[in-house]
Structures are given as structure tokens and as C-alpha cells.
Design an enzyme around this catalytic site. Structure first.
Site, PDB file in Angstrom:
ATOM      1  N   GLU A  89      40.174  30.193  39.666  1.00 43.35           N
ATOM      2  CA  GLU A  89      41.586  30.229  40.098  1.00 43.35           C
ATOM      3  C   GLU A  89      42.237  28.860  39.896  1.00 43.35           C
ATOM      4  OE1 GLU A  89      38.838  31.125  41.711  1.00 43.35           O
ATOM      5  OE2 GLU A  89      39.274  32.395  43.443  1.00 43.35           O
ATOM      6  N   CYS A 114      37.577  31.961  47.535  1.00 44.98           N
ATOM      7  CA  CYS A 114      36.870  31.378  48.681  1.00 44.98           C
ATOM      8  C   CYS A 114      37.876  30.737  49.640  1.00 44.98           C
ATOM      9  CB  CYS A 114      35.856  30.342  48.208  1.00 44.98           C
ATOM     10  SG  CYS A 114      36.601  28.947  47.366  1.00 44.98           S
TER      11      CYS A 114
END
Ligand SMILES: NC(=O)c1ccc[n+]([C@@H]2O[C@H](COP(=O)([O-])OP(=O)(O)OC[C@H]3O[C@@H](n4cnc5c(N)ncnc54)[C@H](OP(=O)(O)O)[C@@H]3O)[C@@H](O)[C@H]2O)c1
Length: 432
Positions: A89, A114
Site C-alpha cells: 500500500e 496492517c
């Protein structure tokens, strides 16, 4: 349980399996003619293909891919390319130079982002700061640093969240990472090539080659996906394999660690061709040939001096169980490389695979079936060494059909004259 029942876990799109998009593993151009999907699925497929570019590089971090899209236009792509490095990401976000483009964009990511600090700051923070308005996730992540927390924070901040888009495809590709979290020991993937009548070799021990070029190329792709390859000493001596990554489509990022299971130290009596071939692809600071032997039978031979940079014995205590052995290998790997040994592909022969079946330690299977009949009476899974009393039915758990059908079919793919069947053990909860 029904005898011989094997439900597919999730109907995957054609071509997808443990190796990602399997035709891509054989030919990088195979992604040019992909079938039409819904827009969300198409973008997720692109994220998954992007993650395949990083094959073999991120372990034990998961090989994740992400793409950023605005108004139907691709802004950027990213993949997790090294252990401890930026996650997919962030790689995708950092690739967008005009940050205003990110406001109102959609992030497609193959694994839930996460939310906790590891070697990198949480991806959720970066996503929240970017101004994206929607996130589409492939697979949920049971890891304690994710497990819904990040998605909750994104939802609370007004970001639209969608999950399970190409979820089965993403879970198949991320299988070692997801399975490791549930098991907390190296995940064991059994791989073999057999004829229609179930033989891994002819009665003379010849098996090169049961499978064709495409099946071998896919095997090579998988060799860089998993952390290590293990073969029995019977295979090392019979085939003198090099166990390298050679024939798959690029990228070829790593050569695998090689493990030879050799309780009696028979490898040491092998011919030099065996060592010459096994040494291929090994480098001093990189992959190591772990040579697993039982302590009472083993002492270093003088010729081993020449291989001391690459040959590392793992001394197994006598009567060491397979589970203990896996933990020993993991320990050795952590000591040498500072990270867990997350996955091992066991490439045979039939005796090793049978022992792993007996001990319920095969977590997934990749079985290449050749459209041919060989005949013969040896080299089949399920023929245990006589020391196990294989011929006495009650002691052979493989004879109890109701107790044995533990695998679910994940994917199938035709590869020339071969078909690969990919199955996962039913013990994994993340498929549901
Ligand atoms: N088609 C395929 O995919 C494929 C893949 C690999 C190999 N092959 C073929 O398979 C043949 C070699 O396979 P293989 O089955 O003979 O050997 P193997 O599985 O490669 O090696 C057997 C190993 O298992 C150990 N072992 C056997 N029974 C045991 C027991 N009860 N407890 C503990 N350890 C035990 C043996 O130890 P000891 O040394 O103490 O006996 C040996 O280390 C070759 O012909 C090769 O070409 C085919």
C-alpha cells in the site's frame, strides 16, 4: 464425512491457484488476454498480478500487491518487495507524485492492511492520511496486527470498505503466510508428479521426466515462492537433482534453500555428481543446503570440508518426530537468517511423502498428473517402509478411507499433457 469427498473451497477464477495466476508463471505475456471481470475484480486481479512480480522476495512478510485507482484510471501499483521493507500500500501511495490525486481514490489491496507497528509503520495510517475514500480488500488477515482493526479504523474515518473481492484467489497466493499464522510452524506443501496409475517413478527408480515442460516450469516458479525445498536422500541419490529455479518465466528472484532428509547420512557416500548438482544456485551468503541426519549415524567426512560454506548439518536426535524436525529446521533458519522458515515444499520421493501423510503434516498438495499409464509396483504414495509395518492394515492409517480425506480442492490447471491439482488441508479456518 463422505468417503472421497473433496469440495472446492471457493470457485477460483480460471488459471488462479497457489502460484498466483498460473499461466503468468510460465509466460509473462499471458496476462495480456485475460477474461473480462467486474471492474472491482479486474483491479484486484491487477493487484494480485503486481504481487506476483515480487515472488520470493518478501518472506516471511506476505507477498502483497496494491493498486490505486481514480475514476476508472490507474494511478499507481505497488508490491511488498523485501522483508521489513515498505508494504504494498505504501509503495503504491508513494508512487503518486501529485498527492491531490489520492483524494477520493480507491485502493485495491490483496491483503487487509496492517494496523500495528512492525518493521514499518501501520499502513492504515498512511491510507487514512492519503485521503482515499474507498478500500477494496482481497483476503482478511488473521495476524494480530491486522485482524479487522485497520478496517474498523478506516470505516470509522468514513472510508468505504469492501472485503473478499477475489478473496479465494488472494488466499491461495498468500497460503503460506496465512497457514503459518494458524500453525506457528513451517507450512508443508507436498509436491509430486505422478502417472494416471499413481506412480512417481518406474520400478527401476527412473522419474525424469514424468511431467512435461510446462509442469516443470510451474514447479520452478513455486520453488522461489516457498522458503525451502526438501527431498529425501533416496531422491538425491537417484536423480542427482539441482533443485534450482531455471525454467519459469521471469522474474527469477531467488534460489531456494535445499534440505536433504537423510537419517543415516547416506548422502555422504553419494557420487560427486550429486554434490555438484546440489551445489548449483547456492551462494556463500545465501541459500544453504541443510543436510538433516540422525546424530548417532553421522560424522563429517573429509570431503565435506570443500562444501563447508554451503552444507550445514541439522543434527536430528534419534527417533526425532517430523514435527520436532520441522521445528529444528525453523530454529536453524532463524539462527542463520534472522527470520522464521515459513514454508517448505517437499518434492518427494514417495517414502518421504508417505511419512508426512502418516504424521498428518502435509498442509497443502500440488500434484501433477501425467496423462499416461506406467504400470509397476513401486514408488507410490502410501507404500510405507516395512519398518512401519505398512502391510498390517490396522497400523496403516491410509487404509481408513473415512479418516483420510482431509483435503479440499483449491484449483486445477492443465499444463500441456499434465494437470495440476492443488489442495489444502481442511484444518485451515481462514478459507471460510
Ligand atoms: N515423480 C516425482 O515427483 C518424484 C519426486 C521425487 C523423487 N522421485 C523418484 O522417487 C525415487 C526416490 O524416492 P524414494 O521414495 O525411494 O526415497 P525418498 O522419499 O527420496 O527418500 C526416502 C527417505 O525416507 C527415509 N525413510 C524411509 N522410511 C522411513 C521411516 N519409516 N522412518 C524414517 N525415515 C524413513 C529414508 O531413510 P533411510 O536413508 O534411512 O532409508 C530416506 O531418507 C527416485 O526414483 C526418484 O526418481 C519422483
Amino acid at each position: 464425512m463422505d468417503v472421497l469427498k473433496a469440495d472446492p473451497l471457493h470457485p477460483l477464477q480460471a488459471g488462479f491457484g497457489f502460484g498466483g495466476y498460473i499461466p503468468r508463471a510460465l509466460d509473462a505475456a499471458a496476462v495480456q488476454d485475460l477474461p473480462a471481470l467486474s471492474p472491482d475484480e479486474s483491479w484486484m486481479r491487477l493487484a494480485l498480478l503486481e504481487s506476483m512480480e515480487g515472488i520470493g522476495r518478501s518472506s516471511p512478510n506476505p507477498p502483497v500487491g496494491a493498486v490505486l485507482v481514480k475514476e476508472g484510471r490507474l494511478l499507481s501499483k505497488g508490491a511488498t518487495l523485501a522483508y521489513g521493507d515498505r508494504h504494498a500500500e505504501r509503495v503504491a501511495l508513494d508512487a503518486v507524485t501529485d498527492r491531490s490525486q489520492l483524494v477520493g481514490a480507491t485502493c485495491y489491496v490483496t491483503l487487509e492492511p496492517c494496523a500495528g507497528i512492525g518493521k514499518q509503520p501501520p499502513c492504515v495510517e498512511a491510507l487514512l492520511a492519503s485521503g482515499i475514500s474507498r478500500i477494496v480488500v482481497g483476503a482478511r488477515d488473521p495476524h494480530p496486527k491486522a485482524a479487522g482493526q485497520g478496517l474498523k479504523a478506516l470505516t470509522q474515518a468514513g472510508v468505504a470498505v469492501e472485503t473478499d473481492v477475489l478473496g479465494g484467489e488472494c488466499r491461495a497466493w498468500l497460503f503460506p503466510f496465512l497457514a503459518w499464522q494458524q500453525l506457528q510452524r513451517p507450512v508443508v506443501i507436498g509436491k509430486w508428479a505422478q502417472t494416471l496409475d499413481g506412480h512417481l517413478a518406474d520400478d527401476h527408480g527412473r522419474s525424469q521426466w514424468i511431467s512435461g515442460n510446462k509442469a516443470r516450469a510451474y514447479t520452478h516458479w513455486l520453488r522461489q515462492k516457498y522458503d525451502a525445498i526438501l527431498v529425501g536422500v533416496g531422491t538425491a541419490l537417484a536423480d542427482a537433482p539441482s533443485l534450482t529455479v531455471r525454467e519459469a518465466a521471469p522474474p527469477l528472484h531467488r534460489q531456494p534453500h535445499k534440505i536433504i532428509f537423510d537419517p543415516k547420512g547416506r548422502l555422504c557416500n553419494g557420487q560427486s555428481a550429486v554434490f555438484h548438482n546440489l551445489r548449483q544456485g547456492l551462494q556463500k551468503s545465501g541459500p544453504v543446503l541443510f543436510h538433516a541426519v540422525e546424530t548417532p549415524h553421522w560424522k563429517p567426512e573429509p570431503w565435506m570440508e570443500a562444501f563447508k560454506d554451503v552444507l550445514e548439518p541439522v543434527l536430528m536426535p534419534p527417533q526425532c518426530s517430523w514435527l520436532e524436525f520441522l521445528r529444528l529446521l525453523d530454529q536453524q533458519h532463524r539462527t542463520r537468517f534472522g527470520r522464521e522458515l515459513q514454508s517448505i515444499m517437499v518434492e518427494g520421493g514417495a517414502q518421504i511423502l508417505t511419512l508426512l501423510v502418516r504424521d498428518e503434516l502435509l498442509d497443502a498438495l500440488q500434484v501433477f498428473i501425467r496423462a499416461g499409464i506406467l504400470g509397476g509396483s513401486r514408488h507410490r504414495i502410501g507404500r510405507l517402509d516395512p519398518r512401519d509395518g505398512a502391510s498390517a492394515p490396522p497400523t496403516n492409517p491410509m487404509l481408513d478411507l473415512n479418516a483420510r480425506h482431509d483435503f479440499q480442492l483449491v484449483a486445477t490447471q492443465q499444463l500441456g499433457d499434465d494437470v495440476v491439482l492443488e489442495c489444502a488441508h481442511r484444518r485451515f479456518t481462514f478459507w471460510n
